[in-house]
Design a protein around this motif. Sequence first.
Motif, PDB file in Angstrom:
ATOM      1  N   GLU A 149       0.835  -1.207   0.000  1.00 61.32           N
ATOM      2  CA  GLU A 149       0.000   0.000   0.000  1.00 61.32           C
ATOM      3  C   GLU A 149       0.866   1.252   0.000  1.00 61.32           C
ATOM      4  O   GLU A 149       0.614   2.208  -0.738  1.00 61.32           O
ATOM      5  CB  GLU A 149      -0.914  -0.006   1.230  1.00 61.32           C
ATOM      6  CG  GLU A 149      -2.004  -1.058   1.192  1.00 61.32           C
ATOM      7  CD  GLU A 149      -2.810  -1.085   2.479  1.00 61.32           C
ATOM      8  OE1 GLU A 149      -2.339  -0.511   3.495  1.00 61.32           O
ATOM      9  OE2 GLU A 149      -3.899  -1.694   2.482  1.00 61.32           O
TER      10      GLU A 149
ATOM     11  N   MET B 195      -4.077   7.881   0.842  1.00 62.59           N
ATOM     12  CA  MET B 195      -3.768   6.493   1.180  1.00 62.59           C
ATOM     13  C   MET B 195      -2.783   6.420   2.345  1.00 62.59           C
ATOM     14  O   MET B 195      -2.955   5.635   3.276  1.00 62.59           O
ATOM     15  CB  MET B 195      -3.189   5.775  -0.031  1.00 62.59           C
ATOM     16  CG  MET B 195      -4.187   5.451  -1.124  1.00 62.59           C
ATOM     17  SD  MET B 195      -3.394   4.541  -2.488  1.00 62.59           S
ATOM     18  CE  MET B 195      -2.918   3.012  -1.641  1.00 62.59           C
TER      19      MET B 195
ATOM     20  N   ALA C  38      -5.581   0.692  -6.504  1.00 66.91           N
ATOM     21  CA  ALA C  38      -5.587   1.288  -5.172  1.00 66.91           C
ATOM     22  C   ALA C  38      -7.008   1.638  -4.735  1.00 66.91           C
ATOM     23  O   ALA C  38      -7.387   1.426  -3.579  1.00 66.91           O
ATOM     24  CB  ALA C  38      -4.713   2.546  -5.162  1.00 66.91           C
TER      25      ALA C  38
ATOM     26  N   TRP D  72      -8.847  -1.558  -3.894  1.00 65.89           N
ATOM     27  CA  TRP D  72      -8.343  -2.099  -2.629  1.00 65.89           C
ATOM     28  C   TRP D  72      -8.848  -1.309  -1.430  1.00 65.89           C
ATOM     29  O   TRP D  72      -9.184  -1.897  -0.385  1.00 65.89           O
ATOM     30  CB  TRP D  72      -6.821  -2.126  -2.638  1.00 65.89           C
ATOM     31  CG  TRP D  72      -6.243  -2.586  -1.318  1.00 65.89           C
ATOM     32  CD1 TRP D  72      -5.603  -1.830  -0.385  1.00 65.89           C
ATOM     33  CD2 TRP D  72      -6.279  -3.914  -0.792  1.00 65.89           C
ATOM     34  NE1 TRP D  72      -5.229  -2.582   0.687  1.00 65.89           N
ATOM     35  CE2 TRP D  72      -5.646  -3.886   0.466  1.00 65.89           C
ATOM     36  CE3 TRP D  72      -6.806  -5.116  -1.266  1.00 65.89           C
ATOM     37  CZ2 TRP D  72      -5.506  -5.018   1.257  1.00 65.89           C
ATOM     38  CZ3 TRP D  72      -6.662  -6.244  -0.476  1.00 65.89           C
ATOM     39  CH2 TRP D  72      -6.027  -6.189   0.768  1.00 65.89           C
ATOM     40  N   MET D  73      -8.921   0.016  -1.558  1.00 63.46           N
ATOM     41  CA  MET D  73      -9.422   0.828  -0.444  1.00 63.46           C
ATOM     42  C   MET D  73     -10.856   0.474  -0.113  1.00 63.46           C
ATOM     43  O   MET D  73     -11.235   0.357   1.052  1.00 63.46           O
ATOM     44  CB  MET D  73      -9.275   2.323  -0.770  1.00 63.46           C
ATOM     45  CG  MET D  73      -7.882   2.866  -0.587  1.00 63.46           C
ATOM     46  SD  MET D  73      -7.780   4.656  -0.843  1.00 63.46           S
ATOM     47  CE  MET D  73      -7.657   4.741  -2.634  1.00 63.46           C
TER      48      MET D  73
ATOM     49  N   SER E 296     -10.906  -2.984   1.499  1.00 66.84           N
ATOM     50  CA  SER E 296     -10.400  -2.980   2.873  1.00 66.84           C
ATOM     51  C   SER E 296     -11.452  -2.490   3.866  1.00 66.84           C
ATOM     52  O   SER E 296     -11.410  -2.852   5.052  1.00 66.84           O
ATOM     53  CB  SER E 296      -9.158  -2.085   2.973  1.00 66.84           C
ATOM     54  OG  SER E 296      -8.132  -2.580   2.140  1.00 66.84           O
TER      55      SER E 296
END
Length: 245
Positions: free
Chosen positions: A121, A174, A236, A239-240, A243
């Motif tokens: 990350e 991020m 990204a 994935w955020m 998560s």
Amino acid sequence: MSKTATLYRMVTDQHICPFGLKSKDLLEREGYSVDDHKLTTRQQTDDFKQQHNVETTPQTFIDDKRIGGYDDLREFFNKGPAQPEGTTYTPVIAIFLLALLIALALGLSTNQPVLSVVTIERFVALSMCLLAVQKLRDLYAFSNQFITYDLLSMKMVRYAYVYPFAEAYAGLGMLAGLNAWLVAPVSLFIGVVGAVSVFKAVYIDKRELKCACVGGNSNVPLGFISLTENLFMVGAAIWMWFSMG
């Protein structure tokens, strides 16, 4: 038997010629004793150029034969050109490698596993920030190069000026751990638009362009690396959101 070279280079209160210093260094590394003549005024430099019928300094002489300037000296020693011509991936590779090393260093400093999801990350976020810096250092030059292939910038030129700030915001968001809904939409939007634009320009239209990913006036070819940058941002964003669950 010692080798001797004579070097004439410009050294004034206002200007020290960098190529003169590089010529001196190269000669010494090649085992030459350098008879270093410093041209300390503009008049001395002009007189020297007129006397030897040359347009530039520095000038190197070996065995009473004029070799020439720094590029000529490199050629004399079979060193190749000082500044490689044509396209190169070096700037992008340097940025990605440095981002990875920083991410690994942060992991070591916090006693976290070196290879972990957090490291990945950080690597992606740091890459975005470092790439944004390259664009922000000269927005005008970046925009001139970016609008030649980015589909949205062709319609809305001002988007080219917004893009680097959006990329920096996504990377910083991020790193700061901001809520995914504050960061992911921005990352996804610029990533998707960028990926589609690069894919169309390179793989559909078959255009040979320079990429603005490391700023304007770069010699990085538009292609796989450019596409990777945009896919990083898309990944990204996904994935955020993932998560959060």
